[in-house]
Design a protein around this motif. Structure first.
Motif, PDB file in Angstrom:
ATOM      1  N   ALA A 182       7.321   5.142  -4.501  1.00 29.51           N
ATOM      2  CA  ALA A 182       7.858   5.147  -5.862  1.00 29.51           C
ATOM      3  C   ALA A 182       7.600   6.490  -6.542  1.00 29.51           C
ATOM      4  CB  ALA A 182       7.235   4.019  -6.672  1.00 29.51           C
ATOM      5  N   GLY A 183       6.462   7.103  -6.238  1.00 36.09           N
ATOM      6  CA  GLY A 183       6.140   8.383  -6.841  1.00 36.09           C
ATOM      7  C   GLY A 183       7.159   9.458  -6.523  1.00 36.09           C
ATOM      8  N   VAL A 184       7.619   9.503  -5.277  1.00 31.33           N
ATOM      9  CA  VAL A 184       8.633  10.492  -4.897  1.00 31.33           C
ATOM     10  C   VAL A 184       9.912  10.273  -5.700  1.00 31.33           C
ATOM     11  CG1 VAL A 184      10.109  11.321  -3.023  1.00 31.33           C
ATOM     12  CG2 VAL A 184       7.706  10.805  -2.578  1.00 31.33           C
ATOM     13  N   GLU A 185      10.357   9.033  -5.788  1.00 31.65           N
ATOM     14  CA  GLU A 185      11.596   8.753  -6.517  1.00 31.65           C
ATOM     15  C   GLU A 185      11.433   9.002  -8.016  1.00 31.65           C
ATOM     16  OE1 GLU A 185      14.362   5.787  -5.500  1.00 31.65           O
ATOM     17  OE2 GLU A 185      13.199   5.089  -3.788  1.00 31.65           O
ATOM     18  N   ALA A 242       0.818  -1.219   0.000  1.00 37.21           N
ATOM     19  CA  ALA A 242       0.000   0.000   0.000  1.00 37.21           C
ATOM     20  C   ALA A 242       0.847   1.263   0.000  1.00 37.21           C
ATOM     21  CB  ALA A 242      -0.929  -0.008   1.207  1.00 37.21           C
ATOM     22  N   LEU A 243       2.072   1.165   0.508  1.00 37.62           N
ATOM     23  CA  LEU A 243       2.976   2.313   0.548  1.00 37.62           C
ATOM     24  C   LEU A 243       3.725   2.525  -0.759  1.00 37.62           C
ATOM     25  CD1 LEU A 243       4.583   1.753   4.065  1.00 37.62           C
ATOM     26  CD2 LEU A 243       2.805   3.411   3.474  1.00 37.62           C
ATOM     27  N   GLU A 254       6.006  11.970   5.645  1.00 41.01           N
ATOM     28  CA  GLU A 254       5.308  10.786   5.154  1.00 41.01           C
ATOM     29  C   GLU A 254       6.284   9.822   4.480  1.00 41.01           C
ATOM     30  OE1 GLU A 254       1.565   9.626   2.189  1.00 41.01           O
ATOM     31  OE2 GLU A 254       2.246  11.708   2.360  1.00 41.01           O
ATOM     32  N   LEU A 255       7.208  10.373   3.683  1.00 39.90           N
ATOM     33  CA  LEU A 255       8.183   9.527   3.012  1.00 39.90           C
ATOM     34  C   LEU A 255       9.068   8.813   4.020  1.00 39.90           C
ATOM     35  CD1 LEU A 255       9.594   8.545   0.424  1.00 39.90           C
ATOM     36  CD2 LEU A 255      11.044  10.587   0.551  1.00 39.90           C
ATOM     37  N   MET A 256       9.526   9.517   5.045  1.00 41.52           N
ATOM     38  CA  MET A 256      10.402   8.885   6.019  1.00 41.52           C
ATOM     39  C   MET A 256       9.658   7.825   6.822  1.00 41.52           C
ATOM     40  SD  MET A 256      13.443   8.543   6.867  1.00 41.52           S
ATOM     41  CE  MET A 256      14.028   9.845   5.806  1.00 41.52           C
ATOM     42  N   ARG A 257       8.385   8.074   7.111  1.00 37.76           N
ATOM     43  CA  ARG A 257       7.594   7.055   7.808  1.00 37.76           C
ATOM     44  C   ARG A 257       7.507   5.786   6.951  1.00 37.76           C
ATOM     45  NH1 ARG A 257       3.198   9.749   8.308  1.00 37.76           N
ATOM     46  NH2 ARG A 257       3.749  10.685  10.317  1.00 37.76           N
ATOM     47  N   ALA A 258       7.269   5.971   5.642  1.00 31.61           N
ATOM     48  CA  ALA A 258       7.211   4.820   4.733  1.00 31.61           C
ATOM     49  C   ALA A 258       8.558   4.123   4.664  1.00 31.61           C
ATOM     50  CB  ALA A 258       6.776   5.273   3.343  1.00 31.61           C
ATOM     51  N   HIS A 259       9.628   4.912   4.689  1.00 32.06           N
ATOM     52  CA  HIS A 259      10.967   4.320   4.629  1.00 32.06           C
ATOM     53  C   HIS A 259      11.236   3.460   5.864  1.00 32.06           C
ATOM     54  CE1 HIS A 259      15.105   3.832   3.449  1.00 32.06           C
ATOM     55  NE2 HIS A 259      15.527   4.324   4.596  1.00 32.06           N
ATOM     56  N   ILE A 298       4.210  10.771 -11.057  1.00 36.34           N
ATOM     57  CA  ILE A 298       5.052  11.906 -10.689  1.00 36.34           C
ATOM     58  C   ILE A 298       4.248  12.920  -9.886  1.00 36.34           C
ATOM     59  CG2 ILE A 298       6.336  13.878 -11.601  1.00 36.34           C
ATOM     60  CD1 ILE A 298       7.041  12.057 -14.033  1.00 36.34           C
ATOM     61  N   ALA A 299       3.036  13.217 -10.362  1.00 39.27           N
ATOM     62  CA  ALA A 299       2.188  14.171  -9.654  1.00 39.27           C
ATOM     63  C   ALA A 299       1.888  13.681  -8.241  1.00 39.27           C
ATOM     64  CB  ALA A 299       0.899  14.398 -10.432  1.00 39.27           C
ATOM     65  N   LEU A 300       1.642  12.389  -8.096  1.00 38.31           N
ATOM     66  CA  LEU A 300       1.427  11.821  -6.762  1.00 38.31           C
ATOM     67  C   LEU A 300       2.660  12.023  -5.902  1.00 38.31           C
ATOM     68  CD1 LEU A 300      -0.211  10.078  -4.753  1.00 38.31           C
ATOM     69  CD2 LEU A 300       0.782   8.049  -5.862  1.00 38.31           C
ATOM     70  N   GLY A 301       3.822  11.788  -6.465  1.00 44.08           N
ATOM     71  CA  GLY A 301       5.056  11.957  -5.718  1.00 44.08           C
ATOM     72  C   GLY A 301       5.235  13.352  -5.176  1.00 44.08           C
ATOM     73  N   HIS A 302       4.783  14.350  -5.939  1.00 42.59           N
ATOM     74  CA  HIS A 302       4.915  15.739  -5.504  1.00 42.59           C
ATOM     75  C   HIS A 302       4.013  16.074  -4.321  1.00 42.59           C
ATOM     76  CE1 HIS A 302       7.771  17.270  -8.395  1.00 42.59           C
ATOM     77  NE2 HIS A 302       7.060  16.827  -9.421  1.00 42.59           N
ATOM     78  N   THR A 303       3.045  15.220  -4.029  1.00 36.89           N
ATOM     79  CA  THR A 303       2.138  15.490  -2.902  1.00 36.89           C
ATOM     80  C   THR A 303       2.630  14.879  -1.594  1.00 36.89           C
ATOM     81  OG1 THR A 303       0.754  13.488  -3.167  1.00 36.89           O
ATOM     82  CG2 THR A 303       0.210  15.409  -4.537  1.00 36.89           C
ATOM     83  N   VAL A 304       3.673  14.068  -1.651  1.00 34.36           N
ATOM     84  CA  VAL A 304       4.138  13.340  -0.461  1.00 34.36           C
ATOM     85  C   VAL A 304       5.085  14.220   0.351  1.00 34.36           C
ATOM     86  CG1 VAL A 304       5.350  11.281   0.354  1.00 34.36           C
ATOM     87  CG2 VAL A 304       3.889  11.145  -1.681  1.00 34.36           C
ATOM     88  N   SER A 305       4.801  14.364   1.641  1.00 33.99           N
ATOM     89  CA  SER A 305       5.656  15.175   2.507  1.00 33.99           C
ATOM     90  C   SER A 305       6.897  14.390   2.911  1.00 33.99           C
ATOM     91  CB  SER A 305       4.896  15.592   3.769  1.00 33.99           C
ATOM     92  OG  SER A 305       4.660  14.451   4.593  1.00 33.99           O
ATOM     93  N   GLY A 306       7.903  15.115   3.355  1.00 32.33           N
ATOM     94  CA  GLY A 306       9.113  14.463   3.837  1.00 32.33           C
ATOM     95  C   GLY A 306       8.838  13.551   5.013  1.00 32.33           C
TER      96      GLY A 306
END
Length: 487
Positions: free
Chosen positions: A330-333, A324-325, A372-377, A362-370
């Motif tokens: 992937a969108g951010v990268e 689900a993540l 949120e990304l670190m939590r997923a990481h 790509i557009a989805l990736g631009h909506t992800v906060s830092g």
């Protein structure tokens, strides 16, 4: 084009003159005949180029055919062999690579218009290593836009050679089609979210997604760098292992390519698999999965038990959650990989609202906060660690490739239009991109519609040798990988 059907007979052994089945032989089979001088690299290359000219307009696997390069390389291989310089099982064997992999002097478009005039000045590491192994480059294989889900509107998607009304897989669509259609004895694909595994299953071929870091990504267009894998697709586990052996290993031009010794993947194929333990999470494998896929998995288990393999019930904790993540991660990268061309050249991409478009990712990736990304990481790290723990008790996991049998093109379009359904469809592939564990996808039969079915074994990090050995053993007990479409 008429619908193709499986043939139950193994492909005839190649004998270029007058043998219409040379193109369906295995890589190692033709390698042996080349080594024994029963056929020559030039003869074989000319036969494959002739078949590409005849068949590829129907299936559309190739973006570019490099006929002149192939003939030149074949003549060089022939001269080397006549001088006693034999380089190994790829020497003189015609193969092709996905068109997001750089080739010096040859357009590398990555399925897009933004790179339609991109002619690299150098070869990627994997192409360089194939050349060093003596392989013959037939050309570049078509793919979805930027190696994501949907083909660019300017590209005619490759057609599944078993039936053109069915999906050919994504993103390495041309790689799967070309191998299945007898347009090369192997291919390179890439996999960020199932892109080797889906085309392998859809087209009835064998594919290896290696461990992340096993194969250099230098000179390969990125989709999502920490999830991208380069790997082989071929007709059998052994054939794919021969290709992997040539391209794997550390690379100073890619610091993420790990300095882990590369074994001879073909050396231990005769070793017993009777001491192996294969883990099966039946709840994970069967919940929301159609009956034909479950039947296939049950038949695989029966074959494994016949081989003496022990089946162990396991729980693959966290796989659904980590899937689900994947889209946002992937969108951010992907947004990072395309920052020079998106949004500045957004009009050259498929529109953002096109189902399965890379622009949408790509557009989805631009909506992800830092945050949120670190939590997923952190969840990614935890899942990877948990998977390592689970695999202390088993050697390999048996997992479907997808929750349904082969998709018709209409079903694919419907799936892409439903973001939640598409994410669910990814649930058996993305966990192993997130963890980086290696997988091998194998043909496992045919559905009631006559289309190929595939499954995957997932292994411990850098244990591709075991996956190849188990895959080869399974293919000695079955003949699914020997069947091919009639074209």
């Amino acid at each position: 084009m008429t619908t193709s059907h499986a043939t139950n007979e193994p492909p005839a052994g190649p004998a270029v003159s007058g043998d219409s089945e040379v193109h369906y032989a295995g890589l190692l089979e033709v390698a042996a005949r080349i080594r024994d001088r029963e056929l020559t690299p030039v003869e074989l290359t000319e036969a494959l180029l002739a078949r590409i000219e005849q068949i590829d307009p129907t299936v559309g696997g190739y973006a570019t055919v490099t006929a002149d390069t192939a003939i030149t390389q074949a003549r060089t291989a022939e001269a080397d062999m006549q001088a006693g310089r034999y380089r190994g099982p790829l020497h003189g064997v015609p193969i092709a690579v996905k068109d997001n992999i750089f080739t010096a002097g040859v357009v590398t478009a990555a399925g897009s218009t933004i790179h339609s005039d991109h002619v690299p000045s150098y070869d990627s590491t994997v192409v360089q290593r194939l050349a060093e192994a003596g392989a013959i480059l037939l050309g570049k294989l078509q793919l979805t836009e930027g190696a994501f889900a949907e083909h660019h509107s300017s590209v005619t998607p490759p057609r599944n050679p078993w039936n053109p009304g069915y999906w050919s897989g994504a993103s390495s669509s041309g790689s799967g089609v070309a191998v299945a259609a007898g347009l090369g004895f192997g291919a390179l694909g890439t996999d960020t979210g199932g892109s080797i595994r889906y085309p392998s299953a859809a087209n009835g071929v064998t594919g290896i997604k290696p461990t992340w870091g096993r194969v250099s990504r230098h000179g390969v267009f990125a989709l999502a760098a920490s999830l991208d894998h380069v790997g082989p697709m071929a007709r059998s586990a052994a054939d794919a292992g021969a290709i992997l052996g040539a391209i794997a290993g550390a690379d100073p031009r890619d610091p993420t390519a790990q300095a882990v010794p590369v074994p001879d993947y073909l050396a231990g194929l005769d070793a017993s698999v009777g001491d192996l333990r294969v883990g099966v999470d039946r709840s994970y494998n069967e919940t929301g999965v159609d009956s034909e896929t479950i039947r296939m998995l049950d038949e695989v288990v029966a074959v494994l038990r016949h081989m003496g393999v022990t089946i162990v019930e396991v729980t693959l904790a966290g796989a659904t959650a980590i899937n689900a993540l994947w889209p946002r991660y992937a969108g951010v990268e992907t947004a990072l990989a395309h920052h020079e061309t998106f949004p500045s050249r957004a009009s050259e991409y498929n529109p953002v609202d096109t189902p399965g478009s890379i622009a949408g990712l790509i557009a989805l990736g631009h909506t992800v906060s830092g945050t949120e990304l670190m939590r997923a990481h952190h969840q990614r790290l935890a899942f990877t660690s948990g998977l390592t723990h689970t695999m202390r008790d088993v050697d390999v996991l048996l997992v479907p490739v997808q929750p349904t049998t082969s998709l018709t093109l209409a079903q694919k379009d419907s799936l892409y239009a439903d973001a939640e359904a598409l994410t669910d469809f990814l649930r058996f592939v993305t966990p192993f991109d997130m963890s980086g564990n290696p997988t091998i996808t194998l043909p496992g039969g045919f559905g009631e519609d006559g289309m190929p079915l595939g499954f995957q074994f997932a292994g411990r990090a850098f244990d591709e040798e075991l996956l190849i050995r188990l895959g080869d053993a399974y293919q000695r007990e079955t003949d699914w990988h020997l069947r091919h479409p009639e074209l």
